[in-house]
Design a protein around this motif. Structure first.
Motif, PDB file in Angstrom:
ATOM      1  N   ILE A 204       4.002  10.414   3.173  1.00  0.00           N
ATOM      2  CA  ILE A 204       3.776   9.025   3.569  1.00  0.00           C
ATOM      3  C   ILE A 204       2.742   8.966   4.680  1.00  0.00           C
ATOM      4  O   ILE A 204       2.919   9.550   5.750  1.00  0.00           O
ATOM      5  CB  ILE A 204       5.100   8.407   4.093  1.00  0.00           C
ATOM      6  CG1 ILE A 204       6.269   8.711   3.155  1.00  0.00           C
ATOM      7  CG2 ILE A 204       4.922   6.919   4.344  1.00  0.00           C
ATOM      8  CD1 ILE A 204       6.100   8.265   1.751  1.00  0.00           C
ATOM      9  N   ASP A 205       1.669   8.265   4.421  1.00  0.00           N
ATOM     10  CA  ASP A 205       0.698   7.970   5.473  1.00  0.00           C
ATOM     11  C   ASP A 205      -0.126   6.769   5.031  1.00  0.00           C
ATOM     12  O   ASP A 205       0.064   6.242   3.943  1.00  0.00           O
ATOM     13  CB  ASP A 205      -0.168   9.190   5.807  1.00  0.00           C
ATOM     14  CG  ASP A 205      -0.518   9.245   7.291  1.00  0.00           C
ATOM     15  OD1 ASP A 205      -0.845   8.186   7.878  1.00  0.00           O
ATOM     16  OD2 ASP A 205      -0.481  10.345   7.865  1.00  0.00           O
ATOM     17  N   MET A 206      -1.040   6.354   5.887  1.00  0.00           N
ATOM     18  CA  MET A 206      -1.617   5.026   5.767  1.00  0.00           C
ATOM     19  C   MET A 206      -2.656   4.876   4.673  1.00  0.00           C
ATOM     20  O   MET A 206      -2.779   3.804   4.086  1.00  0.00           O
ATOM     21  CB  MET A 206      -2.191   4.633   7.126  1.00  0.00           C
ATOM     22  CG  MET A 206      -1.100   4.587   8.186  1.00  0.00           C
ATOM     23  SD  MET A 206      -1.727   4.458   9.873  1.00  0.00           S
ATOM     24  CE  MET A 206      -1.956   6.197  10.283  1.00  0.00           C
ATOM     25  N   THR A 207      -3.428   5.940   4.417  1.00  0.00           N
ATOM     26  CA  THR A 207      -4.518   5.842   3.445  1.00  0.00           C
ATOM     27  C   THR A 207      -4.677   7.155   2.698  1.00  0.00           C
ATOM     28  O   THR A 207      -4.101   8.187   3.068  1.00  0.00           O
ATOM     29  CB  THR A 207      -5.860   5.529   4.143  1.00  0.00           C
ATOM     30  OG1 THR A 207      -6.091   6.559   5.099  1.00  0.00           O
ATOM     31  CG2 THR A 207      -5.828   4.174   4.836  1.00  0.00           C
ATOM     32  N   THR A 208      -5.513   7.122   1.695  1.00  0.00           N
ATOM     33  CA  THR A 208      -5.699   8.244   0.787  1.00  0.00           C
ATOM     34  C   THR A 208      -6.044   9.557   1.491  1.00  0.00           C
ATOM     35  O   THR A 208      -5.386  10.572   1.217  1.00  0.00           O
ATOM     36  CB  THR A 208      -6.800   7.889  -0.243  1.00  0.00           C
ATOM     37  OG1 THR A 208      -6.652   6.520  -0.629  1.00  0.00           O
ATOM     38  CG2 THR A 208      -6.709   8.769  -1.460  1.00  0.00           C
TER      39      THR A 208
ATOM     40  N   THR B  92       3.412   6.258  -1.111  1.00  0.00           N
ATOM     41  CA  THR B  92       3.388   4.792  -1.171  1.00  0.00           C
ATOM     42  C   THR B  92       1.963   4.306  -1.397  1.00  0.00           C
ATOM     43  O   THR B  92       1.013   5.086  -1.362  1.00  0.00           O
ATOM     44  CB  THR B  92       3.869   4.173   0.158  1.00  0.00           C
ATOM     45  OG1 THR B  92       2.890   4.455   1.173  1.00  0.00           O
ATOM     46  CG2 THR B  92       5.213   4.738   0.591  1.00  0.00           C
TER      47      THR B  92
ATOM     48  N   PRO C 290      -1.312   2.310   0.159  1.00  0.00           N
ATOM     49  CA  PRO C 290      -1.812   2.272   1.535  1.00  0.00           C
ATOM     50  C   PRO C 290      -1.094   1.180   2.331  1.00  0.00           C
ATOM     51  O   PRO C 290      -0.674   0.164   1.766  1.00  0.00           O
ATOM     52  CB  PRO C 290      -3.297   1.908   1.369  1.00  0.00           C
ATOM     53  CG  PRO C 290      -3.650   2.350  -0.008  1.00  0.00           C
ATOM     54  CD  PRO C 290      -2.403   2.118  -0.814  1.00  0.00           C
ATOM     55  N   PHE C 291      -0.953   1.402   3.608  1.00  0.00           N
ATOM     56  CA  PHE C 291      -0.390   0.349   4.455  1.00  0.00           C
ATOM     57  C   PHE C 291      -1.181   0.329   5.757  1.00  0.00           C
ATOM     58  O   PHE C 291      -2.062   1.149   5.978  1.00  0.00           O
ATOM     59  CB  PHE C 291       1.120   0.532   4.682  1.00  0.00           C
ATOM     60  CG  PHE C 291       1.544   1.880   5.167  1.00  0.00           C
ATOM     61  CD1 PHE C 291       1.725   2.117   6.519  1.00  0.00           C
ATOM     62  CD2 PHE C 291       1.769   2.917   4.278  1.00  0.00           C
ATOM     63  CE1 PHE C 291       2.126   3.358   6.977  1.00  0.00           C
ATOM     64  CE2 PHE C 291       2.169   4.169   4.732  1.00  0.00           C
ATOM     65  CZ  PHE C 291       2.351   4.404   6.089  1.00  0.00           C
ATOM     66  N   TYR C 292      -0.876  -0.649   6.603  1.00  0.00           N
ATOM     67  CA  TYR C 292      -1.674  -0.990   7.785  1.00  0.00           C
ATOM     68  C   TYR C 292      -3.062  -1.468   7.299  1.00  0.00           C
ATOM     69  O   TYR C 292      -3.437  -2.589   7.579  1.00  0.00           O
ATOM     70  CB  TYR C 292      -1.812   0.167   8.760  1.00  0.00           C
ATOM     71  CG  TYR C 292      -2.477  -0.228  10.084  1.00  0.00           C
ATOM     72  CD1 TYR C 292      -1.703  -0.474  11.208  1.00  0.00           C
ATOM     73  CD2 TYR C 292      -3.847  -0.370  10.193  1.00  0.00           C
ATOM     74  CE1 TYR C 292      -2.287  -0.850  12.417  1.00  0.00           C
ATOM     75  CE2 TYR C 292      -4.441  -0.756  11.385  1.00  0.00           C
ATOM     76  CZ  TYR C 292      -3.666  -0.983  12.499  1.00  0.00           C
ATOM     77  OH  TYR C 292      -4.257  -1.363  13.672  1.00  0.00           O
ATOM     78  N   ALA C 293      -3.767  -0.619   6.617  1.00  0.00           N
ATOM     79  CA  ALA C 293      -5.022  -1.008   5.988  1.00  0.00           C
ATOM     80  C   ALA C 293      -4.791  -2.193   5.067  1.00  0.00           C
ATOM     81  O   ALA C 293      -3.825  -2.216   4.323  1.00  0.00           O
ATOM     82  CB  ALA C 293      -5.551   0.158   5.173  1.00  0.00           C
ATOM     83  N   ILE C 294      -5.686  -3.163   5.123  1.00  0.00           N
ATOM     84  CA  ILE C 294      -5.565  -4.328   4.258  1.00  0.00           C
ATOM     85  C   ILE C 294      -6.456  -4.119   3.044  1.00  0.00           C
ATOM     86  O   ILE C 294      -7.679  -4.257   3.122  1.00  0.00           O
ATOM     87  CB  ILE C 294      -5.953  -5.608   5.022  1.00  0.00           C
ATOM     88  CG1 ILE C 294      -5.096  -5.721   6.285  1.00  0.00           C
ATOM     89  CG2 ILE C 294      -5.775  -6.831   4.136  1.00  0.00           C
ATOM     90  CD1 ILE C 294      -5.532  -6.813   7.232  1.00  0.00           C
ATOM     91  N   VAL C 295      -5.817  -3.747   1.951  1.00  0.00           N
ATOM     92  CA  VAL C 295      -6.576  -3.478   0.734  1.00  0.00           C
ATOM     93  C   VAL C 295      -6.013  -4.307  -0.417  1.00  0.00           C
ATOM     94  O   VAL C 295      -4.946  -4.901  -0.298  1.00  0.00           O
ATOM     95  CB  VAL C 295      -6.550  -1.981   0.363  1.00  0.00           C
ATOM     96  CG1 VAL C 295      -7.175  -1.128   1.465  1.00  0.00           C
ATOM     97  CG2 VAL C 295      -5.135  -1.515   0.046  1.00  0.00           C
TER      98      VAL C 295
ATOM     99  N   CYS D 202       8.662  -1.732   4.016  1.00  0.00           N
ATOM    100  CA  CYS D 202       7.881  -0.897   4.940  1.00  0.00           C
ATOM    101  C   CYS D 202       6.370  -1.069   4.734  1.00  0.00           C
ATOM    102  O   CYS D 202       5.600  -1.068   5.688  1.00  0.00           O
ATOM    103  CB  CYS D 202       8.234   0.579   4.752  1.00  0.00           C
ATOM    104  SG  CYS D 202       9.936   0.980   5.224  1.00  0.00           S
ATOM    105  N   VAL D 203       5.970  -1.170   3.474  1.00  0.00           N
ATOM    106  CA  VAL D 203       4.542  -1.136   3.131  1.00  0.00           C
ATOM    107  C   VAL D 203       3.965  -2.552   3.029  1.00  0.00           C
ATOM    108  O   VAL D 203       2.765  -2.753   3.109  1.00  0.00           O
ATOM    109  CB  VAL D 203       4.364  -0.347   1.809  1.00  0.00           C
ATOM    110  CG1 VAL D 203       2.943  -0.418   1.292  1.00  0.00           C
ATOM    111  CG2 VAL D 203       4.765   1.116   2.017  1.00  0.00           C
ATOM    112  N   HIS D 204       4.852  -3.525   2.845  1.00  0.00           N
ATOM    113  CA  HIS D 204       4.469  -4.935   2.823  1.00  0.00           C
ATOM    114  C   HIS D 204       3.606  -5.291   1.631  1.00  0.00           C
ATOM    115  O   HIS D 204       2.835  -6.244   1.673  1.00  0.00           O
ATOM    116  CB  HIS D 204       3.814  -5.339   4.150  1.00  0.00           C
ATOM    117  CG  HIS D 204       4.737  -5.136   5.307  1.00  0.00           C
ATOM    118  ND1 HIS D 204       5.727  -6.008   5.626  1.00  0.00           N
ATOM    119  CD2 HIS D 204       4.894  -4.099   6.171  1.00  0.00           C
ATOM    120  CE1 HIS D 204       6.422  -5.546   6.654  1.00  0.00           C
ATOM    121  NE2 HIS D 204       5.936  -4.383   7.000  1.00  0.00           N
TER     122      HIS D 204
END
Lengths: 304, 304, 304, 304
Positions: free
Chosen positions: D79-83, D104, D106-111, D139-141
């Motif tokens: 689990i981490d924010m981006t690829t 998951t 990506p999260f935090y990052a708005i993609v 968690c990931v929204h």
């Protein structure tokens, strides 16, 4: 008066001019009762309650009571933004002979938990009819708290919950607590695609929008559940889930327009409704979208 | 008819029995007009529109028109869930002499962008009064799309926007595009704490709930803005922001109960209202919370 | 060490193979400093912190410190999901010479208010550098509570806030309380389209992503603000708001891909960056979208 | 390699100093395997992946592989924010011998949707291990789109889904489509309170956090499901739902602190863990909250 089993949220047919199509409505209500449903929920979200003026609401209740004529209990949605407005609707429902009323938490108004609790208590004080709490956060933007629901049930304020919350974990916990505490609180699920899971969790019945199109599958499923035939419960659910695709095949439509739009279109294709007219500002399904609904009905063996 | 400047959303006083307190209301409306406001917005969210029955709405409009008697324009909120219900309210407003109507997007109902656009167009077709789009996602749970707003303005459907969206970036962009495209679209901000920023962004006025308590500060600020005296605009805003703390000091209250509850309590403490009674299911501020509101008024020099 | 004025969140250029393009980066950083910015924020959301591996983060900090060479303070984003991971990043930033660090609340992890407070305190205990709280609910999905921010400032835990919350009302109230309480807490706005409103509210500076493309407009605006020339502050803001349309003209793009994608594309068109390559999994703007960005630059007089 | 049946998300015990408690971990993992689980999911949300530094993650994987020693398959959360960051973790997992990885969106990052699709494809290209998509919007929204999941399965990118979406309707539809399209895509539910409903819907197994505390009930339930004994499936679910109350009895706790906090406390009370220490910034349950957890264990017959 029993409020368990299959209680479809009755969809209202309109004429092409947007008037209530009474002849189609009578055909539709009789078809549901003949199929063996255990009750009817009129002026629910699918029953276009919020798209109906006060006059239209009154008309729908009156026609329903006339047609049903006591054959099954009739629950009436009294959906509005705050307590005083809900009570006004509830008085009309009571006067016209409703067997129970169904109310949401306040919406639009920004209130907290204590106001939601007070809201249901004030409705009950004003209108002594069986009261269902309608938990539908996708419309009301608040989830009813389970502890509050249990309190209201214990105090005789609410007699049931119509759960369209989409929160199966909360529903299971509510059902478990209700049973442990010996409360007489009917729990009805509004999620027609996972009624089998809701029965596993302890639901007392369902309020399936899709039951407008095919009441029989839910009536048979309820019977299978009562017989303990879980394999059959599940098979019927898979059939219903496939049929529910009438609501996902329309392209370019959304929410009420796709969902109730598909129900009305299917009922038109089945010859129950004259038109698939939608209330303003929603536009009826047309062209390829009607054909897509027909395709699903054919795959389900409901249309030639 | 001009709709710019300071247009408070008028709070409605209730008697302890929950009836409209007409004497207090007359005192209140006259005080606002005497302070120099440019218009009045009745039956807005602060004006407890969604807590009012249809009879109460009618009463509030009629009393307002009688008291105002043409001294300033009166905008009337016609807040309801869908087009047919909004049009019913709008007909009443028109019949009673409203100068403009204010409508939100549909809510509760799950609709998409094309239905929201159609909603405003149908209202305009039915009621030929100046129409303001009310952008208040905290209640309606959808943000009005700026491109749609500009289209509706270009087509003459809407004449203004009452922006309570809390999205200052979107507001700036809307104001900029409106000006570039030469559209006659009044942009009024509902955020009483940052009116100076809204004027920077191009707002044509404000609809400050806090203006019920202190209309003068917003009237003076509007004049300072017209005079290009930004330093004064900012100072007055800081004063108003401190006064707005009447809405954050109440403990255990939330949303409408804290916000409008504080406005009503302040107006009671100032001798304008007889009571701070709230509409059901909300309970009025009491005890220490009333004292806390008084404390803020004293710090602001409005109470001894 | 002062942390006020214009502090752009520095965008990182990549080669077509996705490596850091050090030559372009040096050109870019020098251009910003030459334009008169007051500091640099590297590894912010625009600085693709969450798209960078730990090695890439280390490289960006090291190159920044080398290029800047003490000319302006450097704030380093240490964005990660929880305290232990943030502290690991902060240790690297400290070791490489950062002047301050910038941390968000925990995210992904579902924690409550007391854990958020504890999070900032633990970071400060581990790393004795000026600490900025980064309030960016669109990424972190929680809004930092103003009372907590004031407590943390009073206790010397945080020295500033980088506000990208989009909540101008909360920002005004925070600024007012900060001033009344005599706290040394720098408030920087991240909303490049409404910096004038933030200055009205009491901001100590801005962190404008658009400042990568045009630093001069924000530097001049900051000077105008210090001179009390609000008319000029506003004019420059309107210019910047129009330029910001580079982020809304791309079709079929969203979020980071549209926003930072447009910044990188503009910098490529201006000859500062060699490419507009985006970090995976985002794809760079192409074809008509590049042309659309160029069109906005031309209208703004930045491109022939 | 089969990935069906009961695959608990393994909770990691810490010493009072916050180090991994290897002895307790070995006891815990062996207990799970001895109870008959079909696999283990380490570094999931319950396995405090986002609270672990990279070193801690590496340690947990290495110890797990050593203890398990091939007895059951091990899935590792990356689990981490981006690829790029996910791929770094996945390389470590692969090097240490993981049998599958779980990622998951990506999260935090708005993609947007196209980046989410690309994200999974890039992970698979880099790391040729069975890949599970982890759908956990809390968690990931973002909710993973079912059509995308089916596409990724058809293209061999993902081999399974760990569903913690809380959307039982979507899960039913996904399971139905997966079966109709003949895709080899394992669907595991993370909702330990409604596993029976998930089995009705077509789940291939479960990933129950509560299985850390009581693996046997889920192992027996899986067997009952395979035997077609739905009555038993349901009874065991009701038992588990009551036991799950260990996570709702703590007062003043929230999210991870209440949920995993209760799991760790129960394991301490059962003598499996030495402490119930939580990772920073979360604080362990104490006093009355520990006693409340013990009370639920006693009611469930797991503690004297």
């Amino acid at each position: 008066m029993n409020f368990s089993g299959v209680i479809p949220p009755v969809v209202a047919p309109l004429t092409s001019q947007g008037e209530l199509d009474v002849a189609s409505y009578e055909r539709h209500v009789n078809r549901l009762i003949d199929a063996g449903v255990d009750g009817l929920f009129v002026l629910g979200s699918s029953g276009e309650v919020v798209f109906s003026t006060d006059d239209r609401r009154r008309q729908i209740i009156a026609e329903t009571m006339r047609i049903v004529d006591g054959r099954v209990p009739v629950l009436v949605g009294v959906i509005d933004m705050t307590t005083p407005r809900v009570i006004d609707h509830a008085r009309v429902a009571q006067e016209l002979g409703a067997d129970a009323i169904v109310a949401t938490a306040p919406f639009y108004a920004i209130v907290g938990p204590k106001e939601i609790d007070r809201h249901f208590r004030l409705i009950k004080q004003a209108i002594d009819l069986p009261l269902f709490a309608y938990d539908i956060p996708v419309c009301v933007h608040v989830k009813l708290n389970s502890a509050m629901i249990l309190d209201l049930a214990r105090d005789g304020v609410i007699q049931g919950v119509k759960d369209s919350s989409g929160d199966d974990v909360s529903f299971r916990n509510l059902a478990l607590s209700r049973t442990e505490q010996g409360l007489d609180l009917k729990l009805l699920t509004g999620h027609e695609v996972v009624v089998d899971g809701a029965y596993m969790s302890g639901a007392d019945g369902c309020v399936p929008g899709l039951g407008n199109v095919n009441p029989t599958v839910y009536v048979e499923q309820w019977q299978a559940f009562k017989d303990g035939d879980w394999k059959r419960v599940r098979e019927l659910q898979d059939y219903a889930a496939r049929l529910m695709r009438i609501t996902s095949v329309p392209v370019g439509e959304f929410g009420f327009g796709a969902g109730v739009g598909a129900f009305k279109t299917a009922l038109m294709l089945l010859g129950i409704f004259e038109t698939n007219t939608m209330p303003e500002p929603v536009v009826a399904l047309e062209g390829a979208n009607v054909e897509a609904v027909a395709g699903v009905l054919r795959q389900a063996g409901m249309l030639n």
